[in-house]
Scaffold this motif. Structure first.
Motif, PDB file in Angstrom:
ATOM      1  N   SER A 230       0.830  -1.223   0.000  1.00 39.43           N
ATOM      2  CA  SER A 230       0.000   0.000   0.000  1.00 39.43           C
ATOM      3  C   SER A 230       0.860   1.267   0.000  1.00 39.43           C
ATOM      4  N   ILE A 231       1.595   1.434  -1.090  1.00 37.82           N
ATOM      5  CA  ILE A 231       2.602   2.501  -1.186  1.00 37.82           C
ATOM      6  C   ILE A 231       1.951   3.860  -1.459  1.00 37.82           C
ATOM      7  N   VAL A 232       2.398   4.901  -0.735  1.00 42.61           N
ATOM      8  CA  VAL A 232       1.923   6.255  -1.006  1.00 42.61           C
ATOM      9  C   VAL A 232       3.062   7.203  -1.417  1.00 42.61           C
ATOM     10  N   ARG A 233       4.303   6.742  -1.221  1.00 38.11           N
ATOM     11  CA  ARG A 233       5.408   7.637  -1.578  1.00 38.11           C
ATOM     12  C   ARG A 233       6.621   6.845  -2.041  1.00 38.11           C
ATOM     13  N   ILE A 234       7.205   7.320  -3.135  1.00 39.63           N
ATOM     14  CA  ILE A 234       8.443   6.746  -3.667  1.00 39.63           C
ATOM     15  C   ILE A 234       9.422   7.904  -3.816  1.00 39.63           C
ATOM     16  N   THR A 235      10.526   7.844  -3.068  1.00 39.94           N
ATOM     17  CA  THR A 235      11.464   8.972  -3.047  1.00 39.94           C
ATOM     18  C   THR A 235      12.848   8.501  -3.462  1.00 39.94           C
ATOM     19  N   LEU A 236      13.419   9.149  -4.466  1.00 43.21           N
ATOM     20  CA  LEU A 236      14.790   8.809  -4.848  1.00 43.21           C
ATOM     21  C   LEU A 236      15.746   9.624  -3.990  1.00 43.21           C
ATOM     22  N   THR A 237      16.751   8.939  -3.431  1.00 41.23           N
ATOM     23  CA  THR A 237      17.628   9.605  -2.473  1.00 41.23           C
ATOM     24  C   THR A 237      19.090   9.349  -2.806  1.00 41.23           C
ATOM     25  N   GLU A 238      19.919  10.146  -2.176  1.00 41.74           N
ATOM     26  CA  GLU A 238      21.351   9.986  -2.381  1.00 41.74           C
ATOM     27  C   GLU A 238      21.898   8.999  -1.345  1.00 41.74           C
ATOM     28  N   LYS A 239      21.312   9.051  -0.137  1.00 40.33           N
ATOM     29  CA  LYS A 239      21.800   8.199   0.959  1.00 40.33           C
ATOM     30  C   LYS A 239      20.864   7.022   1.175  1.00 40.33           C
ATOM     31  N   GLN A 240      21.407   5.957   1.755  1.00 37.72           N
ATOM     32  CA  GLN A 240      20.605   4.765   2.047  1.00 37.72           C
ATOM     33  C   GLN A 240      19.474   5.129   3.011  1.00 37.72           C
ATOM     34  N   PRO A 241      18.222   4.899   2.603  1.00 40.39           N
ATOM     35  CA  PRO A 241      17.109   5.316   3.456  1.00 40.39           C
ATOM     36  C   PRO A 241      16.894   4.349   4.625  1.00 40.39           C
ATOM     37  N   PRO A 242      16.286   4.847   5.713  1.00 42.62           N
ATOM     38  CA  PRO A 242      15.970   3.954   6.836  1.00 42.62           C
ATOM     39  C   PRO A 242      14.890   2.964   6.423  1.00 42.62           C
ATOM     40  N   THR A 243      14.941   1.737   7.005  1.00 41.43           N
ATOM     41  CA  THR A 243      13.914   0.736   6.712  1.00 41.43           C
ATOM     42  C   THR A 243      13.382   0.204   8.041  1.00 41.43           C
ATOM     43  N   THR A 244      12.088  -0.082   8.077  1.00 43.18           N
ATOM     44  CA  THR A 244      11.395  -0.327   9.345  1.00 43.18           C
ATOM     45  C   THR A 244      11.997  -1.457  10.180  1.00 43.18           C
ATOM     46  N   TRP A 245      12.148  -2.643   9.615  1.00 40.43           N
ATOM     47  CA  TRP A 245      12.632  -3.775  10.417  1.00 40.43           C
ATOM     48  C   TRP A 245      14.075  -3.588  10.830  1.00 40.43           C
ATOM     49  N   ASN A 246      14.848  -2.954   9.954  1.00 38.85           N
ATOM     50  CA  ASN A 246      16.236  -2.695  10.288  1.00 38.85           C
ATOM     51  C   ASN A 246      16.332  -1.740  11.476  1.00 38.85           C
ATOM     52  N   GLN A 247      15.443  -0.747  11.519  1.00 34.17           N
ATOM     53  CA  GLN A 247      15.455   0.185  12.644  1.00 34.17           C
ATOM     54  C   GLN A 247      15.051  -0.510  13.942  1.00 34.17           C
ATOM     55  N   LEU A 248      14.094  -1.438  13.822  1.00 34.90           N
ATOM     56  CA  LEU A 248      13.569  -2.109  15.009  1.00 34.90           C
ATOM     57  C   LEU A 248      14.579  -3.091  15.595  1.00 34.90           C
ATOM     58  N   GLN A 249      15.160  -3.924  14.734  1.00 35.06           N
ATOM     59  CA  GLN A 249      16.128  -4.925  15.189  1.00 35.06           C
ATOM     60  C   GLN A 249      17.256  -5.056  14.168  1.00 35.06           C
ATOM     61  N   PRO A 250      18.215  -4.130  14.215  1.00 34.04           N
ATOM     62  CA  PRO A 250      19.253  -4.075  13.178  1.00 34.04           C
ATOM     63  C   PRO A 250      20.106  -5.337  13.076  1.00 34.04           C
ATOM     64  N   ARG A 251      20.245  -6.052  14.205  1.00 33.86           N
ATOM     65  CA  ARG A 251      21.063  -7.272  14.166  1.00 33.86           C
ATOM     66  C   ARG A 251      20.352  -8.389  13.407  1.00 33.86           C
ATOM     67  N   GLU A 252      19.035  -8.299  13.344  1.00 38.00           N
ATOM     68  CA  GLU A 252      18.256  -9.386  12.739  1.00 38.00           C
ATOM     69  C   GLU A 252      17.839  -9.103  11.292  1.00 38.00           C
ATOM     70  N   TYR A 253      17.649  -7.816  10.980  1.00 42.03           N
ATOM     71  CA  TYR A 253      17.142  -7.484   9.653  1.00 42.03           C
ATOM     72  C   TYR A 253      18.016  -6.401   9.036  1.00 42.03           C
ATOM     73  N   GLY A 254      18.714  -6.800   7.986  1.00 44.10           N
ATOM     74  CA  GLY A 254      19.601  -5.846   7.325  1.00 44.10           C
ATOM     75  C   GLY A 254      18.859  -5.035   6.279  1.00 44.10           C
ATOM     76  N   PHE A 255      19.591  -4.086   5.666  1.00 43.52           N
ATOM     77  CA  PHE A 255      18.994  -3.296   4.586  1.00 43.52           C
ATOM     78  C   PHE A 255      18.782  -4.174   3.354  1.00 43.52           C
ATOM     79  N   TYR A 256      19.711  -5.086   3.119  1.00 44.87           N
ATOM     80  CA  TYR A 256      19.627  -5.874   1.878  1.00 44.87           C
ATOM     81  C   TYR A 256      18.586  -6.987   1.973  1.00 44.87           C
ATOM     82  N   ALA A 257      18.626  -7.777   3.038  1.00 47.81           N
ATOM     83  CA  ALA A 257      17.649  -8.843   3.261  1.00 47.81           C
ATOM     84  C   ALA A 257      17.473  -9.755   2.048  1.00 47.81           C
TER      85      ALA A 257
END
Lengths: 310, 216
Positions: A230-257
């Protein structure tokens, strides 16, 4: 396995829609009338066949639409089917902004034009070690991004799910610890890969709400949580954006997954998976590197330590 | 009112609890065989057996506070509840070995050595084993009341570990496992406070103890 080379068959050839609608109406009787009329009203979505589809039998529609992780509607697998009906998906608009030449707000049908739809039968591997095969209908994300004209500095793509606590009970919950709205992200080259799609349907019909209506991401070589709904926004960025599961438990869920049988989740093994719909005694399936899409995507990660960038 | 209830309960036998307790185990297994437990029947069955085991463990911990706070005496049903808890924990473990891990011994060994939530769950089951083996009148006689009671305090860490096992296996922080965890902590905290009070009272000289009685 022998490939079918005759005329293109659809699910309607297996069970004509009129027949299953009739059957359902007959079984359910008058009590289920609203359900029957709603199904009859659902428009069909035609998707061209694609060379990216796999040659495996899809999981049943009943399983695909009743076993979902969509925490905005609750923590149980059955919650999304139970509560997602409340979500208003019409009208819907998606903002495309950030480092693009042509930022703007688009309707779902502007992004996934009916004439451009393709059917993509993909494997889906959940980080919880179960899997399905889903016949998505959608368009390559690359086409959508290209139309927005990325600027040279754009290196990542950030996605955001709708934030609507009045329609999404999970967003009101004091439990969970998740900082809504749900956000995800991809590297630009991952987003531009032909396997990556924006889906608006499955099984030849518009997406049910519990599967991420009206428009969602599908990245088949990554764990399911990357495929934001249910996407409402797509933003192109220069830096790696934050991702929900990675923020919650970074040791368990990486950016790449990326799906990888050799890199365990800290709490469980990812070597094998349970195949949804296969029954109680079905053997587990060996999980494949990049969920079986290694030939197509391994090049994106050449030289990278997949244990470090999990 | 409570007295009359206690009188009535005293006339009830405890054996029907075993029959009642077997019903969900059989019913859920039947539904799994018929493929009527949704998209992932193995997970559903495993989860249900585990959850019932946890609920029974908590129920067993409720017996004493119910008696001391409310005056309701369900002590004679505690053995059946505890034994059923062990059986459900064992069924949960068997479903995991058989239907979930499918006797893949190298991976089972890996899980039991490396995955904290599995280690914790398995430890809870191991702690329950001596309790299940000594849940007989003859075992109480053999061990003597005091030693038997001390041994059966293993139910406290076992239940705590079972609750931790539940919290640890889920993603994020959903309400359900946290609420079970809170309930267990509350029941154990009540016991800790009570035993400290008892200990303090025992340490008091006789004349103060007499005073205390007068005051209360």
């Amino acid at each position: 396995m022998q490939r079918w080379t005759g005329p293109k068959l659809t699910y309607a050839d297996v069970t004509p829609k009129a027949a299953w609608l009739g059957r359902r109406a007959f079984i359910a009787g008058a009590a289920a009338l609203p359900l029957a009329t709603r199904s009859a009203a659902a428009a069909t979505l035609q998707g061209k066949t694609s060379k990216w589809s796999i040659d495996e039998a899809p999981t049943s529609k009943a399983d695909i639409t009743s076993y979902n992780n969509y925490y905005e509607f609750g923590f149980d697998k059955e919650d999304p089917e139970r509560y997602a009906g409340k979500l208003t998906t019409k009208p819907w608009s998606v903002v495309i902004d950030g480092k693009v030449g042509r930022p703007g707000t688009y309707g779902v049908e502007d992004l996934a034009k009916p004439g451009a739809l393709e059917e993509r039968i993909y494997r889906l591997r959940c980080v919880e070690a179960w899997s399905m095969v889903i016949p998505w209908i959608g368009v390559p994300l690359a086409d959508v991004i290209a139309r927005a004209e990325p600027e040279p500095g754009a290196k990542y793509v950030a996605f955001e799910t709708v934030y609507r606590p009045d329609e999404m009970p999970g967003q009101r919950s004091v439990f969970g610890g998740i900082d809504w709205p749900y956000v995800e992200g991809l590297r630009l080259d991952e987003a531009m890969h032909p396997l990556t799609i924006l889906a608006t349907g499955l099984y030849g019909e518009p997406l049910p709400n519990q599967n991420g209506a009206p428009i969602r991401l599908v990245v088949p070589w990554k764990y399911g949580f990357k495929s934001i709904k249910s996407i409402v926004r797509i933003t192109l960025t220069e830096k790696q954006p934050p991702t929900t599961w990675n923020q919650l438990q970074p040791r368990e869920y990486g950016f790449y997954a990326n799906v990888n049988p050799n890199v365990s989740h800290p709490r469980w093994s990812q070597a094998t998976e349970r195949v949804i719909g296969a029954g109680v005694f079905a053997p587990r399936r060996d999980t494949e590197l990049f969920n079986g899409y290694a030939d197509a995507v391994a090049g994106l990660y050449s030289g990278m330590d997949l244990r470090k960038y999990y | 009112m409570i007295d009359r209830l206690n009188m009535a309960l005293r006339r009830l036998p405890s054996w029907p609890l075993y029959i009642l307790g077997a019903v969900p185990a059989i019913a859920w297994f039947r539904l799994a065989l018929l493929n009527r437990l949704g998209a992932d029947p193995v997970r559903a069955l495993e989860h249900e057996y585990g959850l019932i085991a946890l609920q029974l463990l908590i129920a067993a911990l409720c017996i004493t506070p119910l008696r001391e706070i409310v005056g309701l005496n369900l002590l004679r049903f505690r053995r059946a509840i505890g034994q059923l808890a062990f059986v459900y924990a064992l069924l949960h473990f068997i479903v995991w070995l058989w239907l979930d891990r499918q006797f893949d011994w190298p991976r089972i060994a890996e899980d039991l050595l490396k995955r904290p939530y599995i280690i914790v769950g398995f430890a809870a089951l191991l702690l329950l084993l001596p309790l299940a083996l000594t849940s007989t009148d003859s075992a109480i006689r053999r061990l003597g009341g005091a030693r038997w009671r001390r041994l059966h305090r293993l139910a406290y860490p076992a239940t705590l570990l079972a609750g931790l096992h539940f919290i640890w296996l889920v993603k994020a922080w959903p309400a359900e496992p946290l609420l079970y965890g809170a309930g267990i902590v509350l029941l154990l905290a009540w016991r800790a406070v009570r035993s400290r009070r008892k200990g303090a009272r025992r340490a008091m000289p006789q004349k103060f103890r007499a005073n205390e009685k007068k005051l209360s």
